[in-house]
Design a protein around this motif. Structure first.
Motif, short mmCIF file in Angstrom:
data_model
loop_
_atom_site.label_atom_id
_atom_site.label_comp_id
_atom_site.label_asym_id
_atom_site.label_seq_id
_atom_site.Cartn_x
_atom_site.Cartn_y
_atom_site.Cartn_z
N ALA A 83 53.37 45.34 15.36
CA ALA A 83 54.82 45.45 15.54
C ALA A 83 55.18 45.27 17.00
O ALA A 83 56.12 44.55 17.35
N GLY A 84 54.39 45.93 17.89
CA GLY A 84 54.67 45.85 19.33
C GLY A 84 54.61 44.44 19.85
O GLY A 84 55.38 44.06 20.72
N ALA A 85 53.69 43.65 19.28
CA ALA A 85 53.52 42.30 19.82
C ALA A 85 54.47 41.29 19.19
O ALA A 85 54.87 40.33 19.83
N VAL A 86 54.81 41.49 17.90
CA VAL A 86 55.52 40.43 17.18
C VAL A 86 56.97 40.78 16.80
O VAL A 86 57.86 39.95 16.87
N ILE A 87 57.19 42.04 16.41
CA ILE A 87 58.49 42.36 15.80
C ILE A 87 59.50 42.91 16.81
O ILE A 87 59.15 43.72 17.67
N ALA A 88 60.71 42.48 16.65
CA ALA A 88 61.78 42.94 17.55
C ALA A 88 61.90 44.45 17.48
O ALA A 88 61.76 45.04 16.40
N GLU A 89 62.14 45.06 18.63
CA GLU A 89 62.04 46.51 18.77
C GLU A 89 62.83 47.29 17.71
O GLU A 89 62.31 48.20 17.07
N GLU A 90 64.10 46.85 17.50
CA GLU A 90 64.94 47.65 16.60
C GLU A 90 64.50 47.55 15.14
O GLU A 90 64.95 48.32 14.29
N GLU A 91 63.58 46.62 14.86
CA GLU A 91 63.17 46.48 13.46
C GLU A 91 61.76 47.02 13.23
O GLU A 91 61.23 46.94 12.12
N ARG A 92 61.15 47.56 14.26
CA ARG A 92 59.75 48.00 14.12
C ARG A 92 59.61 49.13 13.13
O ARG A 92 58.68 49.18 12.33
N GLN A 93 60.56 50.05 13.17
CA GLN A 93 60.51 51.21 12.28
C GLN A 93 60.39 50.77 10.82
O GLN A 93 59.59 51.30 10.06
N SER A 94 61.17 49.72 10.46
CA SER A 94 61.11 49.31 9.04
C SER A 94 59.79 48.61 8.74
O SER A 94 59.34 48.59 7.59
N PHE A 95 59.13 48.06 9.76
CA PHE A 95 57.80 47.49 9.54
C PHE A 95 56.78 48.61 9.27
O PHE A 95 55.94 48.52 8.38
N TYR A 96 56.92 49.73 10.03
CA TYR A 96 56.01 50.86 9.80
C TYR A 96 56.17 51.35 8.37
O TYR A 96 55.21 51.67 7.68
N GLU A 97 57.44 51.39 7.94
CA GLU A 97 57.70 51.89 6.58
C GLU A 97 57.11 50.97 5.52
O GLU A 97 56.62 51.41 4.48
#
Ligand code: C2E
Ligand code: MG
Ligand code: MG
Length: 698
Positions: A83-97
Motif C-alpha cells: 500500500a505504501g509503495a503503490v496505493i494513494a494515501e487516502e485509499e490505503r485503509q480500504s486496501f488493508y480492509e
C-alpha cells in the motif's frame, strides 16, 4: 469485466495444472510466480498479476506489474509495504480492509484504488490454496487499469442528468449497447434497439423516422464513423443540435458523442440524445420576456401578464425627468446601471400581486391590482423618495420620476390604456410640485383635439381656413368708427367657426403662433393696402402679437419687412401686446422701442388682467392702453369706477390714448365717456364681424 475475470480464473486453473510457474527464493523460502509467457498473456488482456502469501504476509508481483508501476517486485510486511509503495494515501485503509477480508476466508475480494501516481485500477484477489483451517495460504491477484471503464462510468454519470438515452458503441464490432433508453424512444422503437444492435442500422432508422427532412443529411454525416473519427483527433466531445418530429410536433434535440479513451486510435465512444424542447421553449420565453438592461421583465412580459389578469387595478407608467442627462454625464454604461437600479427600486416597492416591466429607454410600467387610489399615490411617493435617496447615495444626477396612472379593467385594450397613462404622464411634465397624474377622459379629449389642430395647421394656412374678423373701435363722443381690431377665427371643414381661445393657447405652446400672427399681420397689411389703392377711407386695424411670438429673434425686422413689401405705413397696423407679456418679457423694452423706432404704434392689451403695473406704462413706449373687459365689468361698483378713473387719468398724463374693451351696456359707455375714455370696443357697438360686413360699416 466479470467475464474477463472468469476467463482469467479458468486460465489460471489450467496453468496451475501445468505447474508453469517460475519459482524463486526469498528470505530462504520458495515463492512462485507465473511464467513470463503467462504474464504477457494476461497483460494483453489488460491484467497485471501478483501472488500473495497470507501466512508470510508477502506479496510477489509480476515483472510486468513492477515495470508498469515502476515499483519493487517483492513486498514483505503486507499489506503496509505494498500500500505504501503503490496505493494513494487516502485509499490505503480500504486496501488493508480488502486484505483482511481475504485472510478471513472470503472467496474473492475486489475494489478500485487510485495509485500514488493518480491512475485508477481495480485489484481483485482470489485465493487458490488453503490450509486445513480453510484459511488461504496462496492467492492470485489481478490488477486491471480501469481508466477506460472508469471514464465511461464518469461519462455516464455526467450524461445521465441531461440525456434521456445513452448508448455505448463498440466500434470494432459495430454494435451499440444501450445504457439507458428514454421512454419516448422505447415507445417509438420498442425492442428494436435490443434486437438488432448494429449501430449504423439503428442510427439510420432513427434519423429516417425522427429527424426532420431538412436536417437528415447533416445528422447522418455527424453520426458516421468517419466524421466522428476525424473530430476525435481534435476534441473529445461532439455536440449537435437538431430538430425532429414526434407525435406530429417539432421537437428540439441535442446529440452528444463522447470519446472514451485518450488514445490517438479511434475506439469506442458514447452517444447520447436529449430532448431539449422544454429547455428551448424556456429559453425562447426567457429571451422574449426578459429586458436585457435590467434583467427584469420586458414590456412583452407585462402585456402577457396583464392580459391574463382577471382583476381590475391601476396601470402606472413612469419616466425620469431628463434621464438623458445621466447618459450624457455618466456615460451609457453607468446609464444602464442606473436603469437597473431604478428597476430594483420599483421591484422593492411591488406588492405580492403587482408586476412591472421596463418598456424602453427610461420608461417603466407597473400594474397594481385592486389597490385603492391612495395606496397608488403613496407607492408613487415612495418610489420617488427611494430614487431620490438612491441618486444621492450613488452620486448620480438626481433621479426625479413622474407618473401617469390609469384605471385598468380586465379585457381592456392594453395599448390603449398604456397610451392613457402616457397621456396623463405628459400632463405632469411641466408641473413642479406633483409628479403624478391620473388619467381623465375630458383631459384626453382636449389633448386629442389639440393634436388635431396642430396636425391641420399648415393645411389650414394654405387653405385660407383662418379668417380675419374685424371689431370696430368707436369714439363714444361722436359714435364714429375710428379703427378696428383684427381677430382670427378658424373655419373648420364642416363650416363651424372656432374662436381663437380654442387654438391660440395650443399654438402658443408649440410655437406655431409665430407663423399665424405673421400671417394675420400680412393679410391685414394687404387689406389696408387694397383700400388705399382703391382710395377708400383707411383706418388703423390693430393686430395681436402673442407673447410667444415676441420671443422670436428678428420679429421687429420681419414685421417691418412685411409693411415695406406690402407698401403701407406701419401706423395703420398697430400692434397689440398683452400686458402680461410686457411684464414677463425682459426684452420687451428693447423690442418695443425698436417697433416704435420703425414707426409702429403699440397698444398694451388686456390691461387690468395681469399684474397691472403703472410703472410699466411709464417705462415702455406704448401709445395706447386697452382696458380689459374684466375692469370694465367693475364699473357698476364704486371702487371699480374709481380705479378706472385713476388709470385713465394717469394714462392720459403719460400721453397715452385709452380704449375700453368689452363694453356691452350703454351705462358702461356713458361712464367711460364721462371719464374721457378715447375709444370703445365692445358688443355695445359691434361684435367682431367678417371683412365684408366690416367694410359695410365703414
Ligand atoms: P383680445 O385681443 O383682448 O380681443 C378682444 C376679445 O374680446 C375678442 O375675443 C372679442 O371678441 C372680445 N370682445 C370684444 N368686445 C366684447 C364684449 O362686449 N363682450 C364680450 N364678451 N367679448 C368681447 P376673441 O375674438 O375671442 O379673441 C380672444 C383673444 O384671442 C384676443 O383677445 C386675443 O388675445 C386673441 N387673439 C385673437 N386673434 C389673435 C391673433 O391673430 N393673434 C394672437 N396672437 N391672438 C389673437
Ligand atoms: Mg387684442
Ligand atoms: Mg384684449
Amino acid at each position: 469485466m466479470l467475464f474477463l475475470l472468469v476467463a482469467t480464473v479458468s486460465v489460471l486453473r489450467s496453468f496451475m495444472k501445468t505447474k508453469d510457474l517460475e519459482t524463486f527464493v526469498f528470505n530462504g523460502k520458495n515463492y512462485s510466480l507465473l511464467s513470463r509467457t503467462f504474464q504477457d498473456a494476461f497483460f494483453s488482456l489488460g491484467l497485471l498479476t501478483f501472488r500473495y502469501y497470507p501466512e508470510e504476509k508477502t506479496m510477489i508481483i509480476s515483472d510486468k506489474f513492477a515495470e508498469t508501476y515502476q515499483v519493487a517486485k517483492v513486498y514483505p510486511n503486507m499489506p503496509y509495504s505494498f500500500a505504501g509503495a503503490v496505493i494513494a494515501e487516502e485509499e490505503r485503509q480500504s486496501f488493508y480492509e480488502l486484505i483482511e477480508k481475504l485472510e478471513k476466508g472470503e472467496k474473492k475480494v475486489s475494489n478500485t484504488f487510485e495509485s500514488v501516481s493518480g491512475d485508477c485500477f481495480r485489484v481483485t484477489i482470489v485465493p487458490c490454496e488453503w490450509n486445513n483451517e480453510r484459511k488461504p495460504i496462496v492467492a492470485l491477484g489481478f490488477v486491471e487499469n480501469i481508466e477506460k471503464q472508469n471514464r465511461s462510468e464518469k461519462l455516464f454519470m455526467a450524461l445521465a442528468k441531461d440525456y434521456g438515452s445513452i448508448y455505448y458503441i463498440d466500434v470494432e464490432k459495430g454494435v451499440l449497447f444501450p445504457y439507458r433508453i428514454s421512454d419516448d424512444i422505447k415507445r417509438e422503437y420498442g425492442e428494436a434497439i435490443r434486437e438488432n444492435s448494429n449501430y449504423e442500422h439503428l442510427i439510420n432508422c432513427y434519423i429516417d423516422k425522427t429527424v426532420i427532412d431538412a436536417e437528415k443529411d447533416e445528422m447522418r454525416k455527424i453520426c458516421s464513423y468517419k466524421f466522428i473519427e476525424e473530430c476525435f483527433k481534435e476534441k473529445d466531445i461532439i455536440l449537435h443540435d437538431y430538430r425532429g418530429i414526434r407525435d406530429g410536433k417539432t421537437i428540439y434535440c441535442r446529440l452528444k458523442i463522447a470519446k472514451l479513451q485518450n488514445s490517438e486510435k479511434f475506439s469506442d465512444f458514447m452517444i447520447a440524445f436529449s430532448d431539449t424542447t422544454k429547455a428551448k421553449i424556456f429559453e425562447v420565453e426567457r429571451l422574449a420576456y426578459v429586458d436585457p438592461v435590467t434583467e427584469g421583465n420586458n414590456y412583452n412580459y407585462f402585456k402577457k401578464q396583464l392580459s391574463e389578469t382577471n382583476k381590475p387595478g391601476y396601470f402606472v407608467s413612469m419616466d425620469i425627468h431628463q434621464f438623458k442627462i445621466v447618459n450624457q454625464i455618466c456615460g451609457v454604461k453607468v446609464g444602464d446601471r442606473v436603469l437597473k437600479e431604478i428597476w430594483n427600486t420599483i421591484v422593492e416597492n411591488l406588492k405580492e400581486q403587482d408586476f412591472a416591466a421596463r418598456v424602453n429607454a427610461d420608461h417603466f410600467v407597473v400594474f397594481a391590482p385592486t389597490s385603492p387610489r391612495e395606496e397608488i399615490e403613496s407607492k408613487v411617493g415612495k418610489v420617488t423618495s427611494d430614487l431620490s435617496e438612491l441618486s444621492k447615495k450613488m452620486r448620480w444626477p438626481r433621479l426625479h420620476p413622474y407618473f401617469g396612472i390609469a384605471k385598468w379593467v380586465p379585457g381592456q385594450n392594453i395599448e390603449e390604456v398604456y397610451s392613457y397613462t402616457t397621456f396623463a404622464k405628459h400632463s405632469v411634465k411641466d408641473e413642479k410640485n406633483v409628479n403624478f397624474q391620473f388619467y381623465s377622459v375630458e383631459e384626453s379629449d382636449k389633448v386629442i383635439e389639440q393634436k388635431k389642430m396642430e396636425d391641420n395647421f399648415y393645411d389650414a394656412i394654405s387653405g385660407n381656413c383662418f379668417e380675419i374678423w374685424y371689431q370696430p373701435k368707436v369714439s363714444p363722443v361722436c359714435g364714429r368708427i375710428v379703427g378696428a381690431e383684427a381677430l382670427v377665427r378658424w373655419r373648420r371643414e364642416d363650416g363651424m367657426l372656432v374662436p381663437p381661445g380654442m387654438f391660440i393657447p395650443v399654438f402658443e405652446r408649440d410655437g406655431l403662433i409665430r407663423i399665424l400672427d405673421e400671417y394675420i399681420f400680412d393679410r391685414v397689411c394687404h387689406f389696408i393696402k387694397a383700400r388705399t389703392k382703391k382710395n377708400l377711407p383707411v383706418l388703423p386695424v390693430s393686430v395681436n402679437l402673442s407673447r410667444a411670438s415676441i420671443c422670436y429673434e428678428g420679429i421687429v425686422e420681419q414685421y417691418d419687412k412685411i409693411v415695406q413689401d406690402v407698401g403701407i405705413n406701419p401706423k395703420y397696423v398697430p400692434i397689440e401686446i398683452t400686458e402680461t407679456a410686457a411684464v414677463s418679457n425682459s426684452d420687451i423694452k428693447e423690442i418695443s422701442n425698436e417697433f416704435c423706432r420703425r414707426g409702429f404704434v403699440l397698444c398694451m392689451d388686456d390691461f387690468g388682467t395681469g399684474y397691472s403695473s403703472i410703472s410699466l406704462l411709464n417705462s415702455l413706449p406704448f401709445a395706447n392702453i386697452k382696458l380689459d373687459k374684466s375692469l370694465i365689468d367693475t364699473i357698476g361698483e364704486e371702487k371699480g369706477l374709481k380705479s378706472i378713473k385713476h388709470i385713465i387719468a394717469l394714462s392720459k398724463d403719460l400721453g397715452m390714448t385709452i380704449t375700453a374693451e368689452g363694453v356691452e351696456h350703454e351705462s358702461q359707455k356713458n361712464s367711460l365717456m364721462d371719464l374721457k375714455c378715447d375709444n370703445i370696443q365692445g358688443f355695445f357697438y359691434s361684435p367682431p364681424v367678417p371683412e365684408k360686413e366690416f367694410v359695410n360699416l365703414l
